[in-house]
Scaffold this motif. Sequence first.
Motif, PDB file in Angstrom:
ATOM      1  N   VAL A  86     -54.356  89.948  75.072  1.00 32.99           N
ATOM      2  CA  VAL A  86     -53.310  89.158  76.017  1.00 32.99           C
ATOM      3  C   VAL A  86     -54.041  88.641  77.228  1.00 32.99           C
ATOM      4  O   VAL A  86     -54.987  89.496  77.705  1.00 32.99           O
ATOM      5  CB  VAL A  86     -52.173  89.856  76.291  1.00 32.99           C
ATOM      6  CG1 VAL A  86     -51.318  90.249  75.056  1.00 32.99           C
ATOM      7  CG2 VAL A  86     -52.443  90.862  77.115  1.00 32.99           C
ATOM      8  N   PRO A 122     -53.836  80.928  71.762  1.00 32.40           N
ATOM      9  CA  PRO A 122     -52.713  81.725  71.212  1.00 32.40           C
ATOM     10  C   PRO A 122     -52.508  81.401  69.646  1.00 32.40           C
ATOM     11  O   PRO A 122     -51.553  81.865  69.199  1.00 32.40           O
ATOM     12  CB  PRO A 122     -51.735  81.243  72.182  1.00 32.40           C
ATOM     13  CG  PRO A 122     -51.934  79.651  72.407  1.00 32.40           C
ATOM     14  CD  PRO A 122     -53.618  79.757  72.577  1.00 32.40           C
ATOM     15  N   TYR A 138     -47.075  83.660  71.904  1.00 33.39           N
ATOM     16  CA  TYR A 138     -47.456  85.198  71.866  1.00 33.39           C
ATOM     17  C   TYR A 138     -46.590  86.040  72.710  1.00 33.39           C
ATOM     18  O   TYR A 138     -45.985  85.092  73.575  1.00 33.39           O
ATOM     19  CB  TYR A 138     -48.990  85.245  72.239  1.00 33.39           C
ATOM     20  CG  TYR A 138     -49.242  85.051  73.746  1.00 33.39           C
ATOM     21  CD1 TYR A 138     -49.254  86.117  74.566  1.00 33.39           C
ATOM     22  CD2 TYR A 138     -49.508  83.595  74.402  1.00 33.39           C
ATOM     23  CE1 TYR A 138     -49.550  85.929  75.702  1.00 33.39           C
ATOM     24  CE2 TYR A 138     -49.737  83.469  75.530  1.00 33.39           C
ATOM     25  CZ  TYR A 138     -49.580  84.541  76.367  1.00 33.39           C
ATOM     26  OH  TYR A 138     -49.998  84.327  77.618  1.00 33.39           O
TER      27      TYR A 138
END
Length: 620
Positions: A86, A122, A138
């Motif tokens: 992330v 993403p 996401y």
Amino acid sequence: MKLCKGAVLALAVSYGLIYCHTNKSKFMLEQKGDSLTLIHITNPTNYILLPIEEAAEESRVRLDIGDAADTDMDIRLAQTKVDYWVPFVLPADAKTVTVRVQKSLGDALCWKEMKLSDTFDPSHTDKFRPVYHHAPLYGWMNNANGLVYEDEEYHLYYQYNPYGSKWGNMHWGHSISKDLMHWEHLAPAIVRDTLGHIFAGSSIVDQENVAGYGTGTILAFYTSASDKNGQIQCLAYSNDNGRTFTKYDKNPILRSSDRRKDFRDPKVFWYAPGNKWIMIVAADKEMRFYDSEDLKDWNYMSSFGEGYGVQPCQFECPDMVELPVDGDTEHKKWALIVNVNPGCYFGGSATQYFIGDFDGTRFICDSKPDVTKWLDWGKDHYATVSFSNMGRRVIVVPWMSNWQYCNNVPTKPFRGVNALPRELGLYTQSGDIYLSAAPVAEVKNLRKETKEIPAFTVANDYHIESLLPDNEGAYELSLDITAEKAEIIGFSLFNDKGEKVDIYFNLPERKLVMDRTKSGIVDFGKNSVTHEIEVHDRRKTTSINYIDDFALATWAPVRKENKYRLDIFVDKCSVEIFLNEGKIAMSNLVFPTEPYNRMCFYSKGGTFKVDTFKVHRLSL
């Protein structure tokens, strides 16, 4: 941007060691004691990409700029494996940046897998990512909130965790659309801060500059939630059409007068007859009504809900709209929408509603307290709230999941899907008034190809071997059915692996049923129950039984009629049924390992006729 691969690192106490670098950027790790690591970044890129392991315990990660507003985020940094990465946003205008990681991680894998990058892609190939339903790019998503229409844009804010696909770090994620179908994903609009998580709420357009931030300002009302401050109601304003918000410097604007632990999800709307603003806040098992003239100072008026309908642990996400009954603008009623968890007829979370009158001070329900009305009869329909500033149309967006298993559905690195936007109406039936929820008309614009199947009669079985060529699992079925003499009117959607969803009318019992017990992946919804038993030698042992919250059938009560109209929307992870223009709605998640592309109609106790049958391929 070339990503750095990293190198093996032996952490050293009290001094830094260069770990990763690009042509201009680099970072060092500095271990401070047993549970604090500082990441020093020179010439920072746009992001440091953090490796996530969903089964790991949370670490506290903070961008440390020496400001009182610096806030820890709870992030499951990888310890033994990487499920995905992330992005953690870094200030691009700084020469050096420090990120604090508080947790004893030792030689965890995360230190080897962190990456500096100016970009984050993403996109992913998760087989269950929906084609035409809104979902985050996401991360985790639950309740839609703050829905508002302004300047020809629909703003869909939602409960969002950008640091993993499990619940946490509540922000207001943000997507916009011109047509309710095609969504553009923007940066989070309101982020978690020192007051707490940013829980659900609502947004309005301040057309008269009542709050003093400018005519046409979008105002967001939300709950800040933390162990320290409890649940408090806050205000933020946006002067750039909802892209970014500034938090009111005198927050909170409302606290619970009796220190209720559960006091959240403010819904604000204009009440024209009283020339004032109304706020509804969920407080345990009731809704509390407040009014205001300046949108900052709020006065308690009344409450409703205690003893009415399903009485779960908590009422949540209130909404209230006024609608004409059967299209008669001279006869209107108020619908108070109350999301409950748990309390669903089939377990977990769901949406109930009450019909009545509102005089600007209190809501008076038409039904007796023991009457429960459900807005949707599926297992996966929750946190239904409406767009403000919409004029006559009342459009709502539900979250399509259930708190019983939402953290475990087999998707990543995203979790959370919205059901189709629905337009609400009121209709009478058997002397009572009910809410209908029909898919918005805009969904018809997604029809790219239509296959029409000639009328046919079902005596026993009737097979359709292929619904669509190259079926990607995103389509709509439109059927008009004449019941004739059948007692069971049914059909199965299935694939070559035998995974299926069974949909049928049981007319003697007056039920419409959707059975997903064999729909594909279903075993993630099991909850273990422990029982102590005595065995023959008198010792106690433990027996584990499993209650399956996902693999079940849901059903709705229906009238025995001669004709039925069904609209069924299938996407890669969902099936939604709308009966007779939304008088009955049923929304359920499914996870087939390949698309359902075959169909079998069946009948028991007589025949039925499919008068019209169309299959529409849906695509953005």
